[in-house]
Write a protein that holds these residues in place. Structure first.
Motif, PDB file in Angstrom:
ATOM      1  N   ALA A 127      -1.604   9.747   8.673  1.00 24.49           N
ATOM      2  CA  ALA A 127      -0.944   9.890   9.974  1.00 24.49           C
ATOM      3  C   ALA A 127      -1.159   8.706  10.901  1.00 24.49           C
ATOM      4  CB  ALA A 127      -1.436  11.163  10.661  1.00 24.49           C
ATOM      5  N   ALA A 128      -2.262   7.996  10.756  1.00 21.86           N
ATOM      6  CA  ALA A 128      -2.589   6.905  11.683  1.00 21.86           C
ATOM      7  C   ALA A 128      -2.720   5.593  10.935  1.00 21.86           C
ATOM      8  CB  ALA A 128      -3.888   7.218  12.413  1.00 21.86           C
ATOM      9  N   HIS A 129      -2.191   4.546  11.539  1.00 23.12           N
ATOM     10  CA  HIS A 129      -2.236   3.240  10.881  1.00 23.12           C
ATOM     11  C   HIS A 129      -3.525   2.481  11.170  1.00 23.12           C
ATOM     12  CE1 HIS A 129      -0.573  -0.012   8.633  1.00 23.12           C
ATOM     13  NE2 HIS A 129      -0.598  -0.859   9.652  1.00 23.12           N
ATOM     14  N   SER A 130      -4.406   3.033  12.002  1.00 23.63           N
ATOM     15  CA  SER A 130      -5.650   2.346  12.343  1.00 23.63           C
ATOM     16  C   SER A 130      -6.624   2.334  11.172  1.00 23.63           C
ATOM     17  CB  SER A 130      -6.301   3.009  13.555  1.00 23.63           C
ATOM     18  OG  SER A 130      -6.360   4.404  13.371  1.00 23.63           O
ATOM     19  N   GLU A 131      -6.516   3.309  10.285  1.00 22.92           N
ATOM     20  CA  GLU A 131      -7.280   3.348   9.034  1.00 22.92           C
ATOM     21  C   GLU A 131      -8.776   3.184   9.265  1.00 22.92           C
ATOM     22  OE1 GLU A 131      -5.439   0.632   6.290  1.00 22.92           O
ATOM     23  OE2 GLU A 131      -3.557   1.749   6.273  1.00 22.92           O
ATOM     24  N   GLN A 132      -9.322   4.040  10.109  1.00 22.26           N
ATOM     25  CA  GLN A 132     -10.747   4.033  10.419  1.00 22.26           C
ATOM     26  C   GLN A 132     -11.350   5.383  10.055  1.00 22.26           C
ATOM     27  OE1 GLN A 132     -12.792   1.573  12.028  1.00 22.26           O
ATOM     28  NE2 GLN A 132     -11.118   0.161  11.602  1.00 22.26           N
ATOM     29  N   GLU A 169       8.605   4.855  11.127  1.00 23.75           N
ATOM     30  CA  GLU A 169       9.177   3.663  10.509  1.00 23.75           C
ATOM     31  C   GLU A 169       8.249   3.011   9.485  1.00 23.75           C
ATOM     32  OE1 GLU A 169       7.036   2.598  14.255  1.00 23.75           O
ATOM     33  OE2 GLU A 169       8.525   4.101  13.645  1.00 23.75           O
ATOM     34  N   THR A 170       6.963   3.336   9.535  1.00 20.11           N
ATOM     35  CA  THR A 170       6.015   2.784   8.554  1.00 20.11           C
ATOM     36  C   THR A 170       5.702   3.781   7.448  1.00 20.11           C
ATOM     37  OG1 THR A 170       4.079   3.514   9.816  1.00 20.11           O
ATOM     38  CG2 THR A 170       4.973   1.306  10.318  1.00 20.11           C
ATOM     39  N   ASN A 171       6.423   4.919   7.438  1.00 21.22           N
ATOM     40  CA  ASN A 171       6.254   5.986   6.452  1.00 21.22           C
ATOM     41  C   ASN A 171       5.000   6.821   6.660  1.00 21.22           C
ATOM     42  OD1 ASN A 171       8.620   5.888   4.832  1.00 21.22           O
ATOM     43  ND2 ASN A 171       7.846   4.015   3.869  1.00 21.22           N
ATOM     44  N   HIS A 172       4.321   6.626   7.791  1.00 18.37           N
ATOM     45  CA  HIS A 172       3.218   7.522   8.132  1.00 18.37           C
ATOM     46  C   HIS A 172       3.788   8.820   8.700  1.00 18.37           C
ATOM     47  CE1 HIS A 172       1.074   3.665   7.980  1.00 18.37           C
ATOM     48  NE2 HIS A 172      -0.015   4.389   7.758  1.00 18.37           N
ATOM     49  N   ILE A 173       2.986   9.873   8.617  1.00 17.76           N
ATOM     50  CA  ILE A 173       3.418  11.180   9.105  1.00 17.76           C
ATOM     51  C   ILE A 173       3.370  11.212  10.626  1.00 17.76           C
ATOM     52  CG2 ILE A 173       2.925  13.655   9.093  1.00 17.76           C
ATOM     53  CD1 ILE A 173       3.896  12.448   6.422  1.00 17.76           C
ATOM     54  N   HIS A 174       4.453  11.705  11.216  1.00 20.26           N
ATOM     55  CA  HIS A 174       4.484  11.858  12.672  1.00 20.26           C
ATOM     56  C   HIS A 174       3.839  13.187  13.034  1.00 20.26           C
ATOM     57  CE1 HIS A 174       5.886  11.464  16.775  1.00 20.26           C
ATOM     58  NE2 HIS A 174       6.342  12.700  16.703  1.00 20.26           N
ATOM     59  N   ASN A 221       0.843  -1.188   0.000  1.00 18.18           N
ATOM     60  CA  ASN A 221       0.000   0.000   0.000  1.00 18.18           C
ATOM     61  C   ASN A 221       0.884   1.246   0.000  1.00 18.18           C
ATOM     62  OD1 ASN A 221      -2.218  -1.643   0.117  1.00 18.18           O
ATOM     63  ND2 ASN A 221      -2.777  -1.125   2.227  1.00 18.18           N
ATOM     64  N   LYS A 222       0.479   2.231  -0.772  1.00 16.36           N
ATOM     65  CA  LYS A 222       1.281   3.447  -0.911  1.00 16.36           C
ATOM     66  C   LYS A 222       0.782   4.533   0.035  1.00 16.36           C
ATOM     67  CE  LYS A 222       2.607   7.078  -4.178  1.00 16.36           C
ATOM     68  NZ  LYS A 222       2.352   7.655  -5.518  1.00 16.36           N
ATOM     69  N   ILE A 223       1.642   4.957   0.936  1.00 17.90           N
ATOM     70  CA  ILE A 223       1.322   6.071   1.822  1.00 17.90           C
ATOM     71  C   ILE A 223       1.707   7.355   1.085  1.00 17.90           C
ATOM     72  CG2 ILE A 223       1.773   7.136   4.057  1.00 17.90           C
ATOM     73  CD1 ILE A 223       2.523   4.242   4.986  1.00 17.90           C
ATOM     74  N   ASN A 224       0.745   8.191   0.820  1.00 17.69           N
ATOM     75  CA  ASN A 224       0.950   9.350  -0.059  1.00 17.69           C
ATOM     76  C   ASN A 224       1.587  10.515   0.712  1.00 17.69           C
ATOM     77  OD1 ASN A 224      -0.305   8.013  -2.326  1.00 17.69           O
ATOM     78  ND2 ASN A 224      -2.265   8.350  -1.306  1.00 17.69           N
ATOM     79  N   ASN A 225       2.879  10.348   0.995  1.00 19.68           N
ATOM     80  CA  ASN A 225       3.594  11.311   1.836  1.00 19.68           C
ATOM     81  C   ASN A 225       4.594  12.175   1.060  1.00 19.68           C
ATOM     82  OD1 ASN A 225       5.727   9.580   1.277  1.00 19.68           O
ATOM     83  ND2 ASN A 225       5.759   8.645   3.309  1.00 19.68           N
ATOM     84  N   ALA A 226       4.537  12.140  -0.268  1.00 17.21           N
ATOM     85  CA  ALA A 226       5.539  12.856  -1.072  1.00 17.21           C
ATOM     86  C   ALA A 226       5.532  14.352  -0.809  1.00 17.21           C
ATOM     87  CB  ALA A 226       5.308  12.581  -2.559  1.00 17.21           C
ATOM     88  N   LEU A 227       4.347  14.954  -0.701  1.00 20.95           N
ATOM     89  CA  LEU A 227       4.276  16.395  -0.452  1.00 20.95           C
ATOM     90  C   LEU A 227       4.820  16.728   0.930  1.00 20.95           C
ATOM     91  CD1 LEU A 227       0.782  17.229  -1.964  1.00 20.95           C
ATOM     92  CD2 LEU A 227       3.021  17.788  -2.935  1.00 20.95           C
ATOM     93  N   ALA A 228       4.508  15.895   1.890  1.00 23.97           N
ATOM     94  CA  ALA A 228       5.021  16.108   3.241  1.00 23.97           C
ATOM     95  C   ALA A 228       6.535  16.078   3.245  1.00 23.97           C
ATOM     96  CB  ALA A 228       4.456  15.043   4.182  1.00 23.97           C
ATOM     97  N   LYS A 229       7.103  15.129   2.528  1.00 18.67           N
ATOM     98  CA  LYS A 229       8.562  15.023   2.477  1.00 18.67           C
ATOM     99  C   LYS A 229       9.181  16.231   1.786  1.00 18.67           C
ATOM    100  CE  LYS A 229       9.175  10.018   2.776  1.00 18.67           C
ATOM    101  NZ  LYS A 229       9.685   8.795   2.106  1.00 18.67           N
ATOM    102  N   GLN A 230       8.481  16.825   0.821  1.00 20.65           N
ATOM    103  CA  GLN A 230       9.001  18.029   0.172  1.00 20.65           C
ATOM    104  C   GLN A 230       9.206  19.147   1.194  1.00 20.65           C
ATOM    105  OE1 GLN A 230       6.869  19.475  -3.288  1.00 20.65           O
ATOM    106  NE2 GLN A 230       6.710  17.427  -4.193  1.00 20.65           N
ATOM    107  N   LEU A 231       8.362  19.155   2.223  1.00 17.71           N
ATOM    108  CA  LEU A 231       8.452  20.194   3.251  1.00 17.71           C
ATOM    109  C   LEU A 231       9.396  19.826   4.386  1.00 17.71           C
ATOM    110  CD1 LEU A 231       4.701  21.224   3.580  1.00 17.71           C
ATOM    111  CD2 LEU A 231       6.548  22.625   2.645  1.00 17.71           C
ATOM    112  N   GLY A 232       9.871  18.577   4.391  1.00 14.99           N
ATOM    113  CA  GLY A 232      10.736  18.129   5.471  1.00 14.99           C
ATOM    114  C   GLY A 232       9.990  17.588   6.670  1.00 14.99           C
TER     115      GLY A 232
END
Length: 304
Positions: free
Chosen positions: A273-278, A248-253, A232-243
């Motif tokens: 941000a959360a791995h519970s996915e609810q 460890e699971t690539n979710h946003i802290h 599954n792809k965590i769509n964090n590319a924009l977040a990473k652009q901002l630093g």
């Protein structure tokens, strides 16, 4: 360039809830949505307060958008391709070359599920084929259910679903190795294992699953199915652009109290941000973030 108080990137459940709350604060809010969220493929949420008969993700999003628009929130279809911070402002551009400037950002870009391209599978999602045992395990209660996954992930899923049904069949669609510990547990619980790819899902006129057909021609009767593949792809590319920090699971802290990231002025919530996915947790994230975005727009400093 369009200038707003907050841009919400992602029009899924978290983003919509944040938009409603911020709209009610009378802030100038824009939502940019690529129309690709996982909630669009969910046909029937059955575990949400206020919807005892269930509700589709599409309807929930449609109602959420209407709700937010009532408070002046603007929606724009598109994909944000670049996002940067310049002093105290955020500058972004979309795939149709529209530029925005915002004082704050809420990231609700979510997760893209890795769902195999099996014929007739997509129409059954949320109706008779599911992804999340915590959301939909109840739906397979005492029903013959086929688990279409791969390797140890699939074995674990099959064993987990025994809580709801003893009639579980495991198809190792990806033919990934299953370790001996899991094989022994599957055997002990009398879960048949088929090491073969699924060619097609057989459905009735209402898109309810009736059986699956393997590539070798074998037909397996089942009323329900679960799929859960790695990748599954965590769509964090924009977040990473901002630093923005990721775990460890690539979710946003995020700060658990405020949902703000390590970058001042950037909040995140939902599946990103959360791995519970609810869905209900995504709603809470959106509201909680919006409250603190409002405080920041009003000049309050972040909490220690």
């Amino acid at each position: 360039m369009k200038k707003v108080d907050c841009i919400i990137i992602g029009g899924g459940i978290a983003g919509l809830q944040a938009a409603i709350q911020l709209g009610r604060y009378n802030h100038n809010i824009a939502v940019i949505d690529a129309q690709k969220g996982r909630s669009l493929i969910a046909k029937d949420y059955q575990n949400i307060l206020g919807w005892p008969e269930g509700v589709s993700g599409k309807r929930l999003r449609s109602l959420g958008r209407q709700h937010a628009e009532k408070f002046g929130v603007e929606f724009f279809d598109g994909t944000v391709t670049s996002l940067e911070k310049k002093e105290d402002l955020f500058i972004m551009c979309t795939d149709d070359d529209i530029h925005y400037e915002a004082k704050t950002i809420f990231l609700g870009t979510g997760v893209t599920d890795n769902i195999p391209a099996i014929r007739n599978l997509y129409p059954t999602l949320g109706i008779s084929t599911y992804i999340c045992p915590d959301c939909d395990g109840y739906e397979i209660k005492h029903k013959q259910t086929v688990v279409i996954v791969g390797g140890n992930t699939g074995a674990n899923m099959a064993l987990t679903l025994l809580y709801w049904s003893k009639a579980i069949i495991y198809v190792n669609h990806s033919k990934t190795k299953i370790n001996e510990t899991f094989r022994k547990k599957l055997e002990e619980n009398q879960i048949p294992v088929f090491e073969e790819e699924v060619e097609e899902v057989k459905v009735d006129e209402s898109q309810n699953l009736q059986a699956i057909q393997l590539v070798n021609g074998k037909r397996i009767e089942a009323e329900k199915a679960f799929v859960a593949f790695k990748g599954n792809k965590i769509n964090n590319a924009l977040a990473k652009q901002l630093g923005v920090d990721v775990n460890e699971t690539n979710h946003i802290h995020v700060n658990p109290r405020t949902k703000e990231t390590n970058i001042p002025g950037v909040w995140a919530g939902g599946d990103l941000a959360a791995h519970s996915e609810q869905v209900t947790i995504s709603m809470g994230d959106g509201t909680q973030a919006a409250i603190w975005i409002h405080k920041r727009l009003m000049g309050e400093l972040p909490p220690d």
